[in-house]
Design a protein around this motif. Sequence first.
Motif, PDB file in Angstrom:
ATOM      1  N   TYR A 157     145.722   6.945 102.716  1.00 52.25           N
ATOM      2  CA  TYR A 157     145.440   7.513 104.035  1.00 52.25           C
ATOM      3  C   TYR A 157     145.044   8.972 103.857  1.00 52.25           C
ATOM      4  CZ  TYR A 157     148.150   3.605 106.061  1.00 52.25           C
ATOM      5  OH  TYR A 157     148.635   2.359 106.422  1.00 52.25           O
ATOM      6  N   ASP A 158     144.068   9.404 104.637  1.00 51.93           N
ATOM      7  CA  ASP A 158     143.716  10.812 104.731  1.00 51.93           C
ATOM      8  C   ASP A 158     143.746  11.151 106.218  1.00 51.93           C
ATOM      9  OD1 ASP A 158     142.253  13.287 104.987  1.00 51.93           O
ATOM     10  OD2 ASP A 158     141.492  12.961 102.969  1.00 51.93           O
ATOM     11  N   ILE A 159     144.736  11.960 106.633  1.00 47.70           N
ATOM     12  CA  ILE A 159     144.994  12.167 108.058  1.00 47.70           C
ATOM     13  C   ILE A 159     144.868  13.645 108.385  1.00 47.70           C
ATOM     14  CG2 ILE A 159     146.642  11.803 109.931  1.00 47.70           C
ATOM     15  CD1 ILE A 159     148.002   9.713 108.050  1.00 47.70           C
ATOM     16  N   ALA A 160     144.013  13.954 109.352  1.00 41.65           N
ATOM     17  CA  ALA A 160     143.792  15.333 109.769  1.00 41.65           C
ATOM     18  C   ALA A 160     144.262  15.507 111.211  1.00 41.65           C
ATOM     19  CB  ALA A 160     142.322  15.697 109.647  1.00 41.65           C
ATOM     20  N   PHE A 161     145.045  16.557 111.449  1.00 43.46           N
ATOM     21  CA  PHE A 161     145.508  16.898 112.791  1.00 43.46           C
ATOM     22  C   PHE A 161     145.064  18.319 113.132  1.00 43.46           C
ATOM     23  CE2 PHE A 161     149.036  14.070 111.325  1.00 43.46           C
ATOM     24  CZ  PHE A 161     148.886  13.049 112.272  1.00 43.46           C
ATOM     25  N   THR A 162     144.712  18.531 114.390  1.00 45.49           N
ATOM     26  CA  THR A 162     144.482  19.879 114.901  1.00 45.49           C
ATOM     27  C   THR A 162     145.497  20.142 116.006  1.00 45.49           C
ATOM     28  OG1 THR A 162     142.116  19.789 114.392  1.00 45.49           O
ATOM     29  CG2 THR A 162     142.839  21.450 115.985  1.00 45.49           C
ATOM     30  N   TYR A 163     146.371  21.124 115.740  1.00 44.74           N
ATOM     31  CA  TYR A 163     147.450  21.489 116.668  1.00 44.74           C
ATOM     32  C   TYR A 163     147.137  22.866 117.227  1.00 44.74           C
ATOM     33  CZ  TYR A 163     152.169  22.980 118.121  1.00 44.74           C
ATOM     34  OH  TYR A 163     153.255  23.449 118.816  1.00 44.74           O
ATOM     35  N   ARG A 164     147.140  22.975 118.549  1.00 41.93           N
ATOM     36  CA  ARG A 164     146.707  24.220 119.184  1.00 41.93           C
ATOM     37  C   ARG A 164     147.855  25.036 119.755  1.00 41.93           C
ATOM     38  NH1 ARG A 164     142.522  20.559 119.754  1.00 41.93           N
ATOM     39  NH2 ARG A 164     140.515  21.370 119.015  1.00 41.93           N
ATOM     40  N   GLY A 165     149.084  24.745 119.309  1.00 41.72           N
ATOM     41  CA  GLY A 165     150.199  25.585 119.696  1.00 41.72           C
ATOM     42  C   GLY A 165     151.018  25.094 120.867  1.00 41.72           C
ATOM     43  N   ASP A 166     150.639  23.984 121.469  1.00 37.03           N
ATOM     44  CA  ASP A 166     151.387  23.422 122.600  1.00 37.03           C
ATOM     45  C   ASP A 166     151.880  22.040 122.201  1.00 37.03           C
ATOM     46  OD1 ASP A 166     152.341  22.326 124.970  1.00 37.03           O
ATOM     47  OD2 ASP A 166     150.740  23.184 126.208  1.00 37.03           O
ATOM     48  N   ASN A 167     153.203  21.914 122.000  1.00 40.52           N
ATOM     49  CA  ASN A 167     153.735  20.631 121.522  1.00 40.52           C
ATOM     50  C   ASN A 167     153.878  19.589 122.618  1.00 40.52           C
ATOM     51  OD1 ASN A 167     156.015  21.499 122.899  1.00 40.52           O
ATOM     52  ND2 ASN A 167     157.351  21.526 121.099  1.00 40.52           N
ATOM     53  N   LYS A 168     153.315  19.861 123.777  1.00 40.69           N
ATOM     54  CA  LYS A 168     153.295  18.869 124.841  1.00 40.69           C
ATOM     55  C   LYS A 168     151.885  18.308 125.076  1.00 40.69           C
ATOM     56  CE  LYS A 168     157.279  20.703 127.371  1.00 40.69           C
ATOM     57  NZ  LYS A 168     157.646  21.660 126.301  1.00 40.69           N
ATOM     58  N   LYS A 169     150.925  18.788 124.298  1.00 38.98           N
ATOM     59  CA  LYS A 169     149.549  18.325 124.465  1.00 38.98           C
ATOM     60  C   LYS A 169     149.097  17.509 123.255  1.00 38.98           C
ATOM     61  CE  LYS A 169     147.914  21.913 127.609  1.00 38.98           C
ATOM     62  NZ  LYS A 169     146.886  22.965 127.863  1.00 38.98           N
ATOM     63  N   PRO A 170     148.236  16.511 123.469  1.00 39.70           N
ATOM     64  CA  PRO A 170     147.760  15.695 122.347  1.00 39.70           C
ATOM     65  C   PRO A 170     147.054  16.521 121.286  1.00 39.70           C
ATOM     66  CG  PRO A 170     147.246  14.637 124.437  1.00 39.70           C
ATOM     67  CD  PRO A 170     147.721  16.024 124.765  1.00 39.70           C
ATOM     68  N   LEU A 171     147.246  16.118 120.041  1.00 42.22           N
ATOM     69  CA  LEU A 171     146.542  16.715 118.914  1.00 42.22           C
ATOM     70  C   LEU A 171     145.256  15.936 118.691  1.00 42.22           C
ATOM     71  CD1 LEU A 171     149.752  17.085 118.436  1.00 42.22           C
ATOM     72  CD2 LEU A 171     149.106  17.598 116.083  1.00 42.22           C
ATOM     73  N   ASP A 172     144.178  16.620 118.368  1.00 47.03           N
ATOM     74  CA  ASP A 172     142.980  15.924 117.892  1.00 47.03           C
ATOM     75  C   ASP A 172     143.248  15.462 116.465  1.00 47.03           C
ATOM     76  OD1 ASP A 172     141.429  16.277 120.206  1.00 47.03           O
ATOM     77  OD2 ASP A 172     140.879  18.308 119.582  1.00 47.03           O
ATOM     78  N   ALA A 173     142.756  14.279 116.119  1.00 43.88           N
ATOM     79  CA  ALA A 173     143.076  13.724 114.803  1.00 43.88           C
ATOM     80  C   ALA A 173     141.940  12.843 114.290  1.00 43.88           C
ATOM     81  CB  ALA A 173     144.369  12.915 114.875  1.00 43.88           C
ATOM     82  N   VAL A 174     141.859  12.767 112.974  1.00 43.09           N
ATOM     83  CA  VAL A 174     140.967  11.827 112.281  1.00 43.09           C
ATOM     84  C   VAL A 174     141.781  11.167 111.192  1.00 43.09           C
ATOM     85  CG1 VAL A 174     138.860  11.495 110.961  1.00 43.09           C
ATOM     86  CG2 VAL A 174     138.952  13.291 112.725  1.00 43.09           C
TER      87      VAL A 174
END
Length: 504
Positions: A55-72
Motif C-alpha cells: 500500500y502507498d497511502i497519502a493524506f493531506t491534513y489541514r489542521g482541523d481534526n473534524k474535517k475529512p482529509l484528502d487522500a490517495v
Amino acid sequence: MLLTPRTLRMGTALVAAAASTALIAASAPEPAAPLGVGDRLFPHLGNPGYDVQSYDIAFTYRGDNKKPLDAVTKIDAIATARLDRVNLDFSHGTVRSVEVNGRPARFDTSDEDLVVTPGTAVPEGAPLEITVRHTSNPVPGKEEGGWVQTKDGLAMANQADAGHRVFPCNDHPSDKAMFTFRVTAPKEDTVVANGVPYLKTRHGAATSWAYRTLHPMATELAQVSIGRSSVLRREGPDGLPVRDVVPTEDRKILEPWLKKTPAQLAWMESKVGRYPFENYGVLIAQAQTGFELETQTLSLFEKEIFTEPAYPSWYIESIMVHEMAHQWFGDSVSPRTWSDLWLNEGHASWYEALYAQEKGHQSMAKRMRAAYSASDGWRAAGGPPASPKAPKPGQKISIFRPVVYDGSSLVLYALRQEIGAPAFERLERAWVRTHRDGTATTADFVDLASQTSGRDLHGFFRAWLYGKKTPPMPGHPDWKPAPVQTAKPAREARAGQGKGQGEG
C-alpha cells in the motif's frame, strides 16, 4: 488490544475457498455486493481474488481534526483468480475516482465495500494496480474505530475491522503487505507512522513526511499520528532504535515511564528471542479510547494510564509489556482468522502476568487461579478461547472479551503445567521464529506444541480451546471453577493484584 479499566466494556486456503464468489461473469453483470474471505466472525471482512503486496497511502491534513482529509491510496496486488470486479473494503469517506492498471474504472459501493469494475477483466496471476482518490473522514460515525481524534490532532486505532474506515484496503489480517505513508500537515505538527522515516520536506506553511515499513503488516495495525508532538529517541537492545511520540507539553512527566522501554524489550527478548521489527516505541495520545493498542512498531496508549495515581507502577509497566509482547504475538505472527485471536491476546496477557510476577512480585498462580474460577463463566458468556462468539451488532470490538485475555493465558498456563517449563519455553521461541512476518492458525500452534514437546497434544488442546467447560488444571486438583451464575465478572477476576485492573 488491551481494554482498560475505564471501559471494561484465512490465508491462501481461506481466500481460495471464497474466491469463486468474487468472479462475476462479464456477460451477465450483477449488482454490486459485499464479499468477504469467509471469516467466521466477520463474514464480509477482507476480499477474495487478489493478494496485496503493498500500500502507498497519502493524506493531506489541514489542521482541523473534524474535517475529512484528502487522500490517495495506491494498492499493488496480484490477482489470484480472474477478476471482472474487484472488491475493496472502504467506508467513512468519499471516493472521487478509481484507476485499475492505469486506466479509469467504474465503481460502486455496497455496504462497507467499494466495488470496482475495470475496463477489462484482470487475468489470474496478473499484476493488479489500483489507485483510489478519496477522502478519509475522522469524525466518528455509527461504526467503531479508525481515526481517533486527539486533543491536538489524530491517531489511528483500526482493530479489529476499522482499517477500511481510514483507507481502501483488503481489511483482514490474513493479507499482510508492505506500507508506505505520505502525510502533508501544517508545519507546526509532527507526523509519525509505522516503520522508518525516509523523507521530510517543507513547502510553505506545510511539511510532508514519508514513512515505510520494512516488514509486512496487517491493516488493523496501521498507525499514523499527527499532532503537536515530540519524538524522544533512545536505544534498545543491540542498538535497536526506540522512538516515543508524546505530547510536547507532557514529555517531562512521561519520561519516567518511557525510559523503562529498553529494559522491557531486553526482558521480552530473554523470553522469546530477538525483537522482530525495525524499531519500537510508544505513542501516547491525549484521547479517551478505553484501550491500549499494539499498532506495529508504535503501540498506542492513552495518556491517562500513565498519569492516573490509582494505578500502581507494576501495573502500568505490565500493561506496557502487554502491548510490547504483541509485537511478537499478533503483529509479527498474525492471526490467520479472527477466531485465532486467543493466540494474540492470550500470549500478551501471559507475558503481562509473567512480568508482573518477576518485576512486581504479583503471583502468577494467584492470578491464574482467579481466572480458573471465572473461566466457565467467561466461556458461557463469550464462547471458548478458540471459538469465540460473534461480535454484538454494531460493537465489533466486543470480541475482545475476558475469555481471550486471562481466559486464554490460562490455556498457556495449563500447557506449561502439562509439558513442563523447558518445553513450553522452547515452543514459544519456535513459534515466533517459525511464523515471523507471516500468519498462523490455532492448528499450527497445536501441531508445533506437539512436535516441540514430543507428545500428541491435540486432545489436550481440544478440551482447553473448544470445550464449553474448563478442564481440570494439571498440577492443581484443588482448583475449582465457580458456578456460572456466580462467576466473577471481568473486573473482579484479577482482584487482589492492585487497583485499576481488568481487561475486556
